[in-house]
Design a protein around this motif. Structure first.
Motif, PDB file in Angstrom:
ATOM      1  N   CYS A 149       0.846  -1.185   0.000  1.00 30.70           N
ATOM      2  CA  CYS A 149       0.000   0.000   0.000  1.00 30.70           C
ATOM      3  C   CYS A 149       0.889   1.246   0.000  1.00 30.70           C
ATOM      4  N   TYR A 150       0.472   2.238  -0.739  1.00 32.26           N
ATOM      5  CA  TYR A 150       1.146   3.536  -0.706  1.00 32.26           C
ATOM      6  C   TYR A 150       0.308   4.490   0.136  1.00 32.26           C
ATOM      7  N   ASP A 151       0.947   5.163   1.100  1.00 33.03           N
ATOM      8  CA  ASP A 151       0.207   6.127   1.916  1.00 33.03           C
ATOM      9  C   ASP A 151       0.137   7.475   1.206  1.00 33.03           C
ATOM     10  N   SER A 152      -0.449   8.470   1.865  1.00 32.81           N
ATOM     11  CA  SER A 152      -0.643   9.789   1.237  1.00 32.81           C
ATOM     12  C   SER A 152       0.669  10.503   0.944  1.00 32.81           C
ATOM     13  N   ASN A 153       1.766  10.062   1.574  1.00 28.50           N
ATOM     14  CA  ASN A 153       3.088  10.648   1.300  1.00 28.50           C
ATOM     15  C   ASN A 153       3.845   9.879   0.230  1.00 28.50           C
ATOM     16  N   GLY A 154       3.216   8.839  -0.331  1.00 26.67           N
ATOM     17  CA  GLY A 154       3.869   8.040  -1.353  1.00 26.67           C
ATOM     18  C   GLY A 154       4.783   6.965  -0.802  1.00 26.67           C
ATOM     19  N   GLU A 155       4.751   6.751   0.516  1.00 26.13           N
ATOM     20  CA  GLU A 155       5.588   5.732   1.142  1.00 26.13           C
ATOM     21  C   GLU A 155       4.917   4.365   1.033  1.00 26.13           C
ATOM     22  N   LEU A 156       5.697   3.356   0.668  1.00 27.84           N
ATOM     23  CA  LEU A 156       5.186   2.008   0.486  1.00 27.84           C
ATOM     24  C   LEU A 156       5.195   1.247   1.809  1.00 27.84           C
ATOM     25  N   HIS A 157       4.077   0.564   2.102  1.00 27.72           N
ATOM     26  CA  HIS A 157       3.953  -0.256   3.309  1.00 27.72           C
ATOM     27  C   HIS A 157       3.541  -1.666   2.913  1.00 27.72           C
ATOM     28  N   LYS A 158       4.105  -2.657   3.603  1.00 32.75           N
ATOM     29  CA  LYS A 158       3.772  -4.060   3.334  1.00 32.75           C
ATOM     30  C   LYS A 158       2.391  -4.389   3.890  1.00 32.75           C
ATOM     31  N   PHE A 159       1.757  -5.435   3.344  1.00 37.88           N
ATOM     32  CA  PHE A 159       0.490  -5.917   3.876  1.00 37.88           C
ATOM     33  C   PHE A 159       0.658  -6.312   5.341  1.00 37.88           C
ATOM     34  N   ASP A 160      -0.370  -6.089   6.130  1.00 40.81           N
ATOM     35  CA  ASP A 160      -0.409  -6.394   7.567  1.00 40.81           C
ATOM     36  C   ASP A 160       0.549  -5.537   8.388  1.00 40.81           C
ATOM     37  N   PHE A 161       1.015  -4.417   7.823  1.00 41.65           N
ATOM     38  CA  PHE A 161       1.906  -3.496   8.538  1.00 41.65           C
ATOM     39  C   PHE A 161       1.063  -2.412   9.198  1.00 41.65           C
ATOM     40  N   GLN A 162       1.434  -2.008  10.423  1.00 39.31           N
ATOM     41  CA  GLN A 162       0.734  -0.943  11.148  1.00 39.31           C
ATOM     42  C   GLN A 162       1.724   0.164  11.488  1.00 39.31           C
ATOM     43  N   TRP A 163       1.246   1.410  11.461  1.00 42.06           N
ATOM     44  CA  TRP A 163       2.096   2.552  11.781  1.00 42.06           C
ATOM     45  C   TRP A 163       1.237   3.715  12.255  1.00 42.06           C
ATOM     46  N   ARG A 164       1.890   4.708  12.861  1.00 42.57           N
ATOM     47  CA  ARG A 164       1.234   5.961  13.252  1.00 42.57           C
ATOM     48  C   ARG A 164       1.769   7.049  12.341  1.00 42.57           C
ATOM     49  N   ASP A 165       0.863   7.785  11.693  1.00 40.47           N
ATOM     50  CA  ASP A 165       1.300   8.824  10.762  1.00 40.47           C
ATOM     51  C   ASP A 165       1.587  10.145  11.486  1.00 40.47           C
ATOM     52  N   ALA A 166       2.015  11.144  10.740  1.00 42.04           N
ATOM     53  CA  ALA A 166       2.408  12.434  11.319  1.00 42.04           C
ATOM     54  C   ALA A 166       1.235  13.180  11.934  1.00 42.04           C
ATOM     55  N   ASN A 167      -0.004  12.793  11.589  1.00 46.75           N
ATOM     56  CA  ASN A 167      -1.189  13.444  12.136  1.00 46.75           C
ATOM     57  C   ASN A 167      -1.806  12.651  13.285  1.00 46.75           C
ATOM     58  N   CYS A 168      -1.030  11.742  13.869  1.00 43.92           N
ATOM     59  CA  CYS A 168      -1.445  10.939  15.022  1.00 43.92           C
ATOM     60  C   CYS A 168      -2.593   9.986  14.701  1.00 43.92           C
ATOM     61  N   ASN A 169      -2.625   9.490  13.484  1.00 40.94           N
ATOM     62  CA  ASN A 169      -3.585   8.458  13.103  1.00 40.94           C
ATOM     63  C   ASN A 169      -2.888   7.110  13.109  1.00 40.94           C
ATOM     64  N   ASP A 170      -3.585   6.090  13.630  1.00 43.85           N
ATOM     65  CA  ASP A 170      -3.077   4.726  13.565  1.00 43.85           C
ATOM     66  C   ASP A 170      -3.562   4.119  12.251  1.00 43.85           C
ATOM     67  N   CYS A 171      -2.620   3.647  11.447  1.00 42.67           N
ATOM     68  CA  CYS A 171      -2.936   3.148  10.114  1.00 42.67           C
ATOM     69  C   CYS A 171      -2.480   1.701   9.959  1.00 42.67           C
ATOM     70  N   SER A 172      -3.117   1.021   9.021  1.00 47.17           N
ATOM     71  CA  SER A 172      -2.705  -0.345   8.694  1.00 47.17           C
ATOM     72  C   SER A 172      -2.938  -0.575   7.212  1.00 47.17           C
ATOM     73  N   CYS A 173      -2.157  -1.494   6.672  1.00 43.23           N
ATOM     74  CA  CYS A 173      -2.243  -1.840   5.260  1.00 43.23           C
ATOM     75  C   CYS A 173      -2.727  -3.280   5.145  1.00 43.23           C
ATOM     76  N   SER A 174      -3.731  -3.483   4.310  1.00 44.26           N
ATOM     77  CA  SER A 174      -4.220  -4.834   4.028  1.00 44.26           C
ATOM     78  C   SER A 174      -4.437  -4.960   2.525  1.00 44.26           C
ATOM     79  N   LYS A 175      -4.848  -6.107   2.083  1.00 44.95           N
ATOM     80  CA  LYS A 175      -5.112  -6.302   0.655  1.00 44.95           C
ATOM     81  C   LYS A 175      -6.271  -5.447   0.174  1.00 44.95           C
ATOM     82  N   ASP A 176      -7.098  -4.957   1.115  1.00 45.26           N
ATOM     83  CA  ASP A 176      -8.216  -4.075   0.770  1.00 45.26           C
ATOM     84  C   ASP A 176      -7.793  -2.611   0.688  1.00 45.26           C
TER      85      ASP A 176
END
Length: 77
Positions: free
Chosen positions: A1-28
């Motif tokens: 998955c590519y986030d709004s900054n164009g950074e690539l994340h693997k499936f099932d990866f979780q992170w906190r973005d610069a706006n304090c949102n908890d995000c995750s990447c899935s096949k959806d």
């Protein structure tokens, strides 16, 4: 998955973005939600809420004296 900054994340990866949102990447795709609660039940005439982007938390303090915290009856988020 590519986030709004164009950074690539693997499936099932979780992170906190610069706006304090908890995000995750899935096949959806990417899913993000707020990681913090927002104070709404406090005396807005006497107090002010201050957001700390480093800790992703709000603190409610007196407008005239930021060393004094105000009681908060309701948080949403």
């Amino acid at each position: 998955c590519y986030d709004s900054n164009g950074e690539l994340h693997k499936f099932d990866f979780q992170w906190r973005d610069a706006n304090c949102n908890d995000c995750s990447c899935s096949k959806d795709g990417i899913s993000c939600c707020s990681s913090f609660a927002t104070p709404v039940g406090y005396n807005e005439e006497k107090c002010v809420s201050i957001f700390n982007k480093e800790t992703c938390t709000y603190k409610v303090v007196e407008k005239d004296d930021h060393s004094k915290e105000c009681p908060v009856s309701t948080w949403v988020g």
